[in-house]
Design a protein around this motif. Sequence first.
Motif, PDB file in Angstrom:
ATOM      1  N   UNK A 132       0.927  -1.201   0.079  1.00 39.43           N
ATOM      2  CA  UNK A 132      -0.073  -0.087   0.032  1.00 39.43           C
ATOM      3  C   UNK A 132       0.734   1.094   0.187  1.00 39.43           C
ATOM      4  N   UNK A 133       1.899   1.168   0.678  1.00 45.63           N
ATOM      5  CA  UNK A 133       2.626   2.385   0.799  1.00 45.63           C
ATOM      6  C   UNK A 133       3.627   2.540  -0.390  1.00 45.63           C
ATOM      7  N   UNK A 145       3.279   4.798 -12.102  1.00 43.22           N
ATOM      8  CA  UNK A 145       4.048   3.940 -13.135  1.00 43.22           C
ATOM      9  C   UNK A 145       2.900   2.929 -13.836  1.00 43.22           C
ATOM     10  N   UNK A 146       1.778   2.923 -13.307  1.00 42.64           N
ATOM     11  CA  UNK A 146       0.808   2.182 -13.670  1.00 42.64           C
ATOM     12  C   UNK A 146       0.598   0.863 -13.229  1.00 42.64           C
ATOM     13  N   UNK A 147       1.237   0.519 -12.031  1.00 43.02           N
ATOM     14  CA  UNK A 147       1.496  -0.723 -11.328  1.00 43.02           C
ATOM     15  C   UNK A 147       0.409  -0.916 -10.093  1.00 43.02           C
ATOM     16  N   UNK A 148      -0.472   0.193 -10.007  1.00 41.89           N
ATOM     17  CA  UNK A 148      -1.367   0.072  -8.784  1.00 41.89           C
ATOM     18  C   UNK A 148      -2.110  -0.993  -8.714  1.00 41.89           C
ATOM     19  N   UNK A 149      -2.763  -1.559  -9.917  1.00 39.40           N
ATOM     20  CA  UNK A 149      -3.821  -2.417 -10.086  1.00 39.40           C
ATOM     21  C   UNK A 149      -3.303  -3.823  -9.699  1.00 39.40           C
ATOM     22  N   UNK A 150      -1.762  -4.089 -10.324  1.00 37.96           N
ATOM     23  CA  UNK A 150      -1.155  -5.232  -9.763  1.00 37.96           C
ATOM     24  C   UNK A 150      -0.878  -5.379  -8.288  1.00 37.96           C
ATOM     25  N   UNK A 180      -9.440 -16.273  -3.755  1.00 38.06           N
ATOM     26  CA  UNK A 180      -8.711 -14.827  -3.727  1.00 38.06           C
ATOM     27  C   UNK A 180      -8.355 -14.073  -4.960  1.00 38.06           C
ATOM     28  N   UNK A 181      -8.371 -15.120  -5.721  1.00 33.74           N
ATOM     29  CA  UNK A 181      -8.198 -14.469  -7.206  1.00 33.74           C
ATOM     30  C   UNK A 181      -9.425 -13.679  -7.668  1.00 33.74           C
ATOM     31  N   UNK A 182     -10.348 -14.001  -7.571  1.00 32.64           N
ATOM     32  CA  UNK A 182     -11.778 -13.531  -7.728  1.00 32.64           C
ATOM     33  C   UNK A 182     -11.659 -12.148  -7.095  1.00 32.64           C
ATOM     34  N   UNK A 183     -11.368 -12.140  -5.529  1.00 34.36           N
ATOM     35  CA  UNK A 183     -11.581 -11.030  -4.938  1.00 34.36           C
ATOM     36  C   UNK A 183     -10.597 -10.013  -5.379  1.00 34.36           C
ATOM     37  N   UNK A 184      -9.237 -10.554  -5.536  1.00 33.13           N
ATOM     38  CA  UNK A 184      -8.372  -9.551  -6.240  1.00 33.13           C
ATOM     39  C   UNK A 184      -8.675  -8.931  -7.412  1.00 33.13           C
ATOM     40  N   UNK A 185      -9.202  -9.559  -8.511  1.00 33.36           N
ATOM     41  CA  UNK A 185      -9.783  -9.213  -9.692  1.00 33.36           C
ATOM     42  C   UNK A 185     -10.691  -7.949  -9.605  1.00 33.36           C
ATOM     43  N   UNK A 186     -11.823  -8.266  -8.818  1.00 33.12           N
ATOM     44  CA  UNK A 186     -12.830  -7.190  -8.425  1.00 33.12           C
ATOM     45  C   UNK A 186     -12.452  -6.021  -7.756  1.00 33.12           C
ATOM     46  N   UNK A 187     -11.517  -6.269  -6.766  1.00 38.25           N
ATOM     47  CA  UNK A 187     -10.885  -5.048  -5.879  1.00 38.25           C
ATOM     48  C   UNK A 187     -10.183  -4.298  -7.049  1.00 38.25           C
ATOM     49  N   UNK A 188      -9.175  -4.911  -7.681  1.00 37.72           N
ATOM     50  CA  UNK A 188      -8.509  -4.033  -8.766  1.00 37.72           C
ATOM     51  C   UNK A 188      -9.440  -3.368  -9.962  1.00 37.72           C
ATOM     52  N   UNK A 189     -10.747  -3.893 -10.168  1.00 37.64           N
ATOM     53  CA  UNK A 189     -11.308  -3.068 -11.120  1.00 37.64           C
ATOM     54  C   UNK A 189     -11.665  -1.845 -10.632  1.00 37.64           C
TER      55      UNK A 189
END
Length: 298
Positions: A132-133, A145-150, A180-189
């Motif tokens: 997060x930091x 740098x566009x890496x926030x979603x990752x 957790x993959x599903x949770x990670x995807x919808x959070x990154x959206x």
Amino acid sequence: MTTKQILYPKTKLWMAAIKPPMYSVAIMPIWVGTAVAFAETKNFHGAVFSTFIAAAILILAWENISNDVFDSETGIDKNKHHSLVNLTGKKLVVFWLGNLCLGLGLLGILAIATWQKDLTVIGIILLCCALGYMYQGPPFRLGYQGLGEILCFFAFGPLAVGAAYYSQTQAWSMTSLLASVIVGIVTSLILFCSHFHQVDDDIAAGKRSPIVRLGTQKASQVLTWFTASIYPLTLILVLWGIFPVWTLLSWLSLPFAVKLCRHVQKNHNQPDKVNNCKFIAVAVHFWACLLLGVGFVL
């Protein structure tokens, strides 16, 4: 002009700054990880769950507050009237308020680790905080740098869900990892959607968000593919016998997903119209994760 007319815009700005709907982002990984743990062990530790939820909300509050502080230093928020720094004019106070939230949140996680005589959970959450930091804080600012979603995918997906599962079981689970993959995807959206309306400000501040890199039209297509991916993924995991059939309840979030994709495809290059898309993404996240967890509990 009445007092109500004077206060309403300010109140609206404060609500936008606090972002109450966004805190489902903190709650849902804990809910899904705990639900998978219950499905596999039939045990539920209520004190651990409630403490973890409170801690997760406080840690997300730190991320949101410190994001406003760090963004105020780059000038990217000069047109963001609901920035806490812009609202209060007291950057240092806002900074330490965020740190207070972080400290209280980590105390909650430390309490769980103390109860369990196991430092694993606090280790995972410290890693989440580090990501997060690195997303927002100097000298990293990886979000620029566009890496926030990752970073978001790993912090709110595998790490947060895994920590919640471990807090209940003190063990690991492949099912929890796949959920957790599903949770990670919808959070990154949600984070992905937050960039559509601020392309000009991002470019001016040198922020290479995914929307800046791709352009709004191509980004709207990428959003559609990633949003759609969670539904066949859930179905495949049910057909393979990894997820219980009840997890298909998460498909009830599909109308929100369709609404999100259509709205962004139609208005991707119109900031005034697309600026609410992240709240539609929050609805997709909330219902998909809530019902996924319900499916495991059932």
